[in-house]
Scaffold this active site. Structure first.
Site, mmCIF file in Angstrom:
data_model
loop_
_atom_site.group_PDB
_atom_site.id
_atom_site.type_symbol
_atom_site.label_atom_id
_atom_site.label_comp_id
_atom_site.label_asym_id
_atom_site.label_seq_id
_atom_site.Cartn_x
_atom_site.Cartn_y
_atom_site.Cartn_z
ATOM 1 N N LYS A 163 57.032 46.102 46.636
ATOM 2 C CA LYS A 163 57.087 44.650 46.750
ATOM 3 C C LYS A 163 56.425 44.044 45.509
ATOM 4 C CE LYS A 163 55.075 40.642 48.942
ATOM 5 N NZ LYS A 163 54.587 40.182 47.617
ATOM 6 N N GLY A 217 45.578 44.292 42.425
ATOM 7 C CA GLY A 217 45.434 42.851 42.580
ATOM 8 C C GLY A 217 43.982 42.464 42.754
ATOM 9 N N ALA A 220 39.781 40.089 46.860
ATOM 10 C CA ALA A 220 39.969 39.431 48.159
ATOM 11 C C ALA A 220 41.204 39.979 48.868
ATOM 12 C CB ALA A 220 40.081 37.921 47.969
ATOM 13 N N GLU A 239 43.445 49.270 43.039
ATOM 14 C CA GLU A 239 42.906 48.906 41.724
ATOM 15 C C GLU A 239 42.728 47.404 41.741
ATOM 16 O OE1 GLU A 239 42.663 47.135 38.502
ATOM 17 O OE2 GLU A 239 44.565 47.979 37.826
ATOM 18 N N CYS A 273 43.282 43.161 34.359
ATOM 19 C CA CYS A 273 42.128 43.557 35.170
ATOM 20 C C CYS A 273 41.029 44.164 34.310
ATOM 21 C CB CYS A 273 42.568 44.550 36.241
ATOM 22 S SG CYS A 273 43.614 43.827 37.529
ATOM 23 N N GLU A 367 35.264 36.558 37.534
ATOM 24 C CA GLU A 367 36.396 37.024 36.730
ATOM 25 C C GLU A 367 37.299 35.841 36.409
ATOM 26 O OE1 GLU A 367 39.896 40.437 36.813
ATOM 27 O OE2 GLU A 367 39.241 39.540 38.696
#
Length: 461
Positions: A163, A217, A220, A239, A273, A367
Site C-alpha cells: 500500500k 513512516g 506516531a 523504520e 528519515c 523532527e
C-alpha cells in the site's frame, strides 16, 4: 494494476506539489478489495515458495531490469507526484538506486546452516518464508522504499500486498503493473486509497491473512501499526522517524565538509528519515562552518522538479509545509537566521540555516522533515555527545573530523542504529539499516534484513 474488483473503484486525485495540478487518479479501494488481494496473495504463496532459490533470484533480477528499462518513465511520474527534481539526487537517482538495490538483493541467499554435525547428531537451521508480507510505504521515496520492502520479501518466498501513500501512489502502481510481466499472478499486489473512508494501512495491520508488516513512516503511525498488529501477533519491521545529530569536531576543515553537510541535511529537501537534522559544531570552528554552509547552500537552485535546472523542489504536501513553517518561525525568534527562513509560494520553502539554538528549542528537539537545519554551538565534546543522545529518536548520526580514528571512537558513543564518518545518510544494500529507541525495530538490507522476512526452523537429526 494486479487487483481486479467488481466494477471499477472510484478514483482519487493525485496532485503535483510544484504546481497543484492534478496529474492522475488512483483507485480508491475498500476493505473488500484488500480481502481479495490478501486471498490472492495467500493462494499464490505456496507455489512461489516452492520455486527454486535460483528461480526467485532470476525474477528479482528481472525486476531490477524493468526498473532500468523504464527508468525515465518512472522518474518523470515520480517527480510529478512527489516533487523532487529529475536531476541531482532526485527522481532519476531514486529509480537508479531502486534498480541497484533490487539487483544486489537478488544475489543474496540464506542457505541452511549446519549448527552441529557430530556423534551426538546433526542440527540444521533453515530459513522459511513468513507467508504474506504487507508493505506500507511513505511519500518521500515512493519507489526506492517500495523496493526495500518488496524485493527481500519476494526473494525468500513470500508474497506481498503493498500500500503506497495516497499522496504518491502513481509510480508504485506503474511499477506493479510492469512487474506483472515477470511475476506469477498474486505474488505482488497493490491496494491504494485516500485513507478517508477506509484506512487501508490499519486494515492491513490487523488483517488475519497478513503474516508480517513492513512499515516506513512516522513514529506516531508506527505505534498505531504495533497496536493494530498485536491482535494477530504479526511480525514487524518498523523504520520510523529520526532526528539525526551530526557532531563537527574542532579539527574538521569547514571548507571540505560543507558540501557533505549540505547533502546530509537537504537530500530530498530534508524529507528523509536519516537526514542530518541537528548539527553540533565546536566553538573553535562554529563561525567558519556556518559561513561555508551558507556559501554552498545559497547556490542551490530550487524550482519545479520537471525543470532540468532544479536541484531541490517543493515540499511534498501542505501538512509538512506547515510543520516546517511553524518550526522555522519559532526558531527565528530564538536564534539567528543565516539563510532562508521565509516560506515561498505554494509548497516551496528555501533551504534554511539557523544558528544560536540549543536543545530545548523545537527545531532541535523535533523532527522537522524539511529544508531547515539548526546549528548548535558547543565547547565540550562529551557535552555534545550527551546533547546528541538526549532525544527519543535513534536512527542515524555522524561525526565530522580530520582524524577518522578519533571520529570512529566517538561514533560508538552515539545512540543510533547507523553512524557515518564525514558523511551522513549514505545507506547501502550490503549494510543493515535500522533504528534504536523510538526510531523503529528490526533492520533492512543485507543478509540480516533478508532474514527478517523469514522464520527460523531448526531440524534435529
Amino acid at each position: 494494476m494486479t487487483i481486479s474488483t467488481t466494477g471499477r473503484p472510484a478514483g482519487f486525485a493525485v496532485h503535483n506539489p510544484a504546481t497543484g495540478a492534478v496529474i492522475g487518479e488512483a483507485p480508491n479501494m475498500t476493505a473488500a478489495d484488500l480481502d481479495r488481494a490478501v486471498a490472492r496473495a495467500r493462494a499464490a504463496q505456496p507455489g512461489w515458495a516452492a520455486a527454486s532459490d535460483d528461480q526467485r533470484a532470476e525474477v528479482c533480477r528481472a525486476l531490477a531490469a524493468l526498473l532500468t528499462d523504464h527508468s525515465e518513465e518512472l522518474a518523470r511520474l515520480l517527480t510529478q507526484e512527489q516533487g523532487k527534481p529529475l536531476n541531482g539526487l532526485g527522481s532519476r537517482w531514486e529509480i537508479g538506486g531502486a534498480a541497484a538495490w533490487a539487483g544486489y538483493t537478488a544475489g543474496l541467499s540464506l542457505p541452511p546452516k549446519v549448527l552441529q554435525d557430530d556423534a551426538a547428531g546433526r542440527v540444521e537451521l533453515h530459513r522459511k518464508p513468513v507467508g504474506v508480507v504487507g508493505s506500507i510505504t511513505p511519500w518521500n521515496f515512493p519507489v526506492l522504499i517500495a523496493i526495500w520492502h518488496i524485493v527481500p520479501a519476494l526473494r525468500v518466498g513470500n508474497t506481498v500486498v503493498m500500500k503506497p501513500s495516497p499522496l504518491t501512489p502513481l509510480a508504485a502502481l506503474r511499477f506493479v503493473e510492469l512487474a506483472s510481466a515477470v511475476l506469477p499472478a498474486g505474488v505482488l499486489t497493490i491496494v491504494t486509497g485516500d485513507d478517508r473512508a477506509v484506512n487501508l494501512g490499519a486494515e492491513m495491520s490487523s488483517h488475519p491473512g497478513i503474516d508480517k508488516i513492513v512499515f516506513t513512516g512516522s513514529i506516531a503511525t508506527g505505534r498505531q501499526v504495533m497496536r493494530s498488529a498485536a491482535g494477530t501477533l504479526k511480525r514487524l519491521t518498523l523504520e520510523l522517524g529520526g532526528n539525526d545529530a551530526g557532531i563537527v569536531l574542532p579539527d574538521a576543515d569547514p571548507g571540505l565538509i560543507a558540501e557533505g553537510l549540505f547533502w546530509g541535511a537537504f537530500i530530498n529537501n530534508g524529507q528523509t528519515c536519516a537526514a542530518l537534522k541537528r548539527l553540533y559544531v565546536h566553538d573553535d570552528i562554529h563561525d567558519q562552518v556556518c559561513e561555508a554552509l551558507v556559501e554552498y547552500t545559497r547556490n542551490i537552485p530550487v524550482g519545479d522538479g520537471m525543470d532540468e535546472a532544479s536541484i531541490l523542489g517543493p515540499l511534498q504536501n501542505r501538512m509538512q509545509f506547515d510543520v516546517v513553517s511553524g518550526l522555522v518561525a519559532s526558531a527565528a525568534n530564538r536564534g539567528q537566521v543565516l539563510l532562508g527562513g521565509k516560506p515561498g509560494e505554494g509548497l516551496f520553502f528555501p533551504p534554511t540555516l539557523i544558528a544560536g539554538l540549543a536543545n530545548g528549542d523545537p527545531l532541535v528537539d523535533r523532527e522537522q522533515f524539511g529544508p531547515a537545519l539548526p546549528i548548535i554551538r558547543y565547547t565540550d565534546i562529551a557535552g555534545a555527545v550527551a546533547a546528541a543522545n538526549d532525544n527519543p529518536n535513534g536512527l542515524g548520526g555522524s561525526v565530522w573530523s580530520s582524524d577518522p580514528d578519533a571520529a570512529r571512537a566517538l561514533a560508538l558513543q552515539l545512540e543510533c542504529g547507523s553512524v557515518w564518518i564525514n558523511k551522513h545518510g549514505a545507506v547501502q544494500p550490503n549494510a543493515p539499516f535500522g533504528g534504536v529507541k523510538s526510531s523503529g525495530m528490526g533492520v533492512q538490507f543485507a543478509e540480516e534484513g533478508l532474514a527478517e522476512n523469514t522464520v527460523a526452523q531448526v531440524v534435529f537429526g
